[in-house]
Design an enzyme around this catalytic site. Structure first.
Site, short mmCIF file in Angstrom:
data_model
loop_
_atom_site.label_atom_id
_atom_site.label_comp_id
_atom_site.label_asym_id
_atom_site.label_seq_id
_atom_site.Cartn_x
_atom_site.Cartn_y
_atom_site.Cartn_z
N LYS A 1 127.08 -12.09 131.61
CA LYS A 1 127.08 -11.63 133.01
C LYS A 1 126.73 -12.78 133.95
O LYS A 1 127.38 -12.99 134.97
CB LYS A 1 126.07 -10.48 133.18
CG LYS A 1 126.52 -9.17 132.53
CD LYS A 1 125.42 -8.12 132.49
CE LYS A 1 125.89 -6.89 131.71
NZ LYS A 1 124.87 -5.83 131.60
N GLN B 1 118.61 -4.91 132.01
CA GLN B 1 119.39 -4.69 130.80
C GLN B 1 118.71 -3.66 129.90
O GLN B 1 117.50 -3.71 129.67
CB GLN B 1 119.57 -6.03 130.06
CG GLN B 1 120.54 -5.98 128.89
CD GLN B 1 121.99 -5.71 129.28
OE1 GLN B 1 122.40 -5.95 130.41
NE2 GLN B 1 122.77 -5.18 128.36
N ASP C 1 124.75 -1.39 138.60
CA ASP C 1 125.05 -0.75 137.32
C ASP C 1 125.50 0.70 137.55
O ASP C 1 126.02 1.34 136.63
CB ASP C 1 123.80 -0.72 136.43
CG ASP C 1 123.82 -1.77 135.34
OD1 ASP C 1 124.92 -2.17 134.93
OD2 ASP C 1 122.74 -2.18 134.90
N1 GUN Z 1 123.13 -1.93 128.01
C1 GUN Z 1 124.36 -1.64 127.51
N2 GUN Z 1 125.27 -1.56 128.51
C2 GUN Z 1 124.60 -1.82 129.66
C3 GUN Z 1 125.00 -1.88 131.02
O1 GUN Z 1 126.17 -1.68 131.39
N3 GUN Z 1 124.02 -2.18 131.91
C4 GUN Z 1 122.73 -2.39 131.53
N4 GUN Z 1 121.83 -2.64 132.49
N5 GUN Z 1 122.33 -2.32 130.27
C5 GUN Z 1 123.26 -2.05 129.34
#
Ligand code: GUN
Length: 306
Positions: free
Chosen positions: A65, A109, A132
């Site tokens: 990311k 995350q 998100d």
């Molecule tokens: N863990 C797995 N997928 C995601 C996501 O799209 N965002 C976040 N913050 N954590 C994750």
């Protein structure tokens, strides 16, 4: 542009939904728009990520990311915490970032260590920076088809369907898995009065009776269950569109990274039956990043909230 299996000409593979090519193309557009934003505002779109602990998968996703932010001309910041961080400390950091006018998007995350309540974390993030799309305000607005941040993975899947001009109207979509991150929001989005959307949706989960019979009815299968090769060829109707959200990591001595990724779909045997199919890796995972970048840019430009 259909891939053909050269060994057995009677077996025609479905069109590959190429996450690499599609995401690269959309990222070029994002980079152009980010450059225009930066010229006009004097600042770059800015995504902040918080990572707690050292989970291998989370490390990889967050690094990707951050790297992709830099690629499209965004600013990115990462705050790392040891698993011993307290909930109070973490919430205080989120509050501080919420107040920072230089930050457009904030993600924490998941998963988090057991002593930290993910619901509290999600609700503490300012919904206007919740790129998100996990905050109840964004999910509620999504339900009502109002402007909102759509969760990144479902958003990426919609962008993929759009890129290949797949008309989903009137199709029967079977979603496998009811997670807050993928399955539940995906089921809402595919049923919305929109394109992609306008599907009749069946949301299946661990308590679904005769799952195979349900999946066999699907024109579109969205597999988000987190189990390697769970969807086998005998569960798939001829011509189905197959979207594989699974990223199942296994250690491997054959790869440089030391692990290998497997989808939720038995690609080798399902692909010959599918009209379209996403590979793993190289499918939905790359589109998730695009969803996140698009949300961050929309936040910077104040397209959703003011
Ligand atoms: N863990 C797995 N997928 C995601 C996501 O799209 N965002 C976040 N913050 N954590 C994750």
């Amino acid at each position: 542009m259909s891939d053909r299996n050269s060994k057995s000409p009677e077996v025609v593979l479905g069109v590959l939904l190429d996450g690499k090519a599609t995401s690269e193309k959309i990222k070029l557009q994002i980079a152009d728009e980010a450059e225009a934003f930066t010229k006009q505002s004097g600042r770059k779109p800015h995504l902040v990520a918080i990572l707690v602990g050292n989970d291998g998968g989370s490390e990889t996703y967050v690094a990707s990311k951050m790297r992709n932010c830099e690629k499209v001309g965004f600013k990115s910041s990462l705050y790392r915490y040891d698993t011993s961080v307290t909930e109070v400390e973490l919430l205080a950091k989120i509050e501080e970032i919420n107040q920072d006018d230089d930050v457009d998007g904030l993600i924490v995350q998941l998963p988090l260590p057991k002593h930290i309540d993910p619901e509290k974390v999600t609700e503490t993030i300012d919904y206007k920076k919740d790129v998100d799309g996990f905050h109840p305000i964004n999910l509620g607005r999504m339900m009502r088809n109002l402007p909102c941040f759509i969760p990144a993975t479902p958003y990426g899947i919609l962008l993929m369907l759009q890129a290949y001009q797949i008309d989903t109207t009137g199709k029967h979509c079977v979603v496998i898995g009811r997670s807050n991150i993928v399955g539940s929001p995906m089921s809402i989005l595919m049923a919305r009065n929109a394109n992609p959307g306008n599907c009749t949706v069946t949301l299946t989960h661990s308590k679904t009776k005769d799952l195979k019979a349900q999946i066999l009815k699907a024109d579109i299968i969205i597999a988000a269950i987190g189990r390697k090769n769970f969807v086998t060829a005998d569960m798939v109707k001829d011509g189905a569109i197959v979207i594989d959200v699974g990223i199942n990591r296994e250690t491997s001595t054959q790869t440089k990274s030391g692990y290998k990724l497997f989808g939720d779909v038995d690609f080798e045997h399902v692909a010959p039956k599918a009209s379209y199919i996403t590979p793993v890796p190289g499918g939905v995972g790359l589109m998730t990043i695009v969803g996140l970048l698009k949300n961050t840019l929309a936040s910077a430009r104040k397209e959703i909230y003011f």
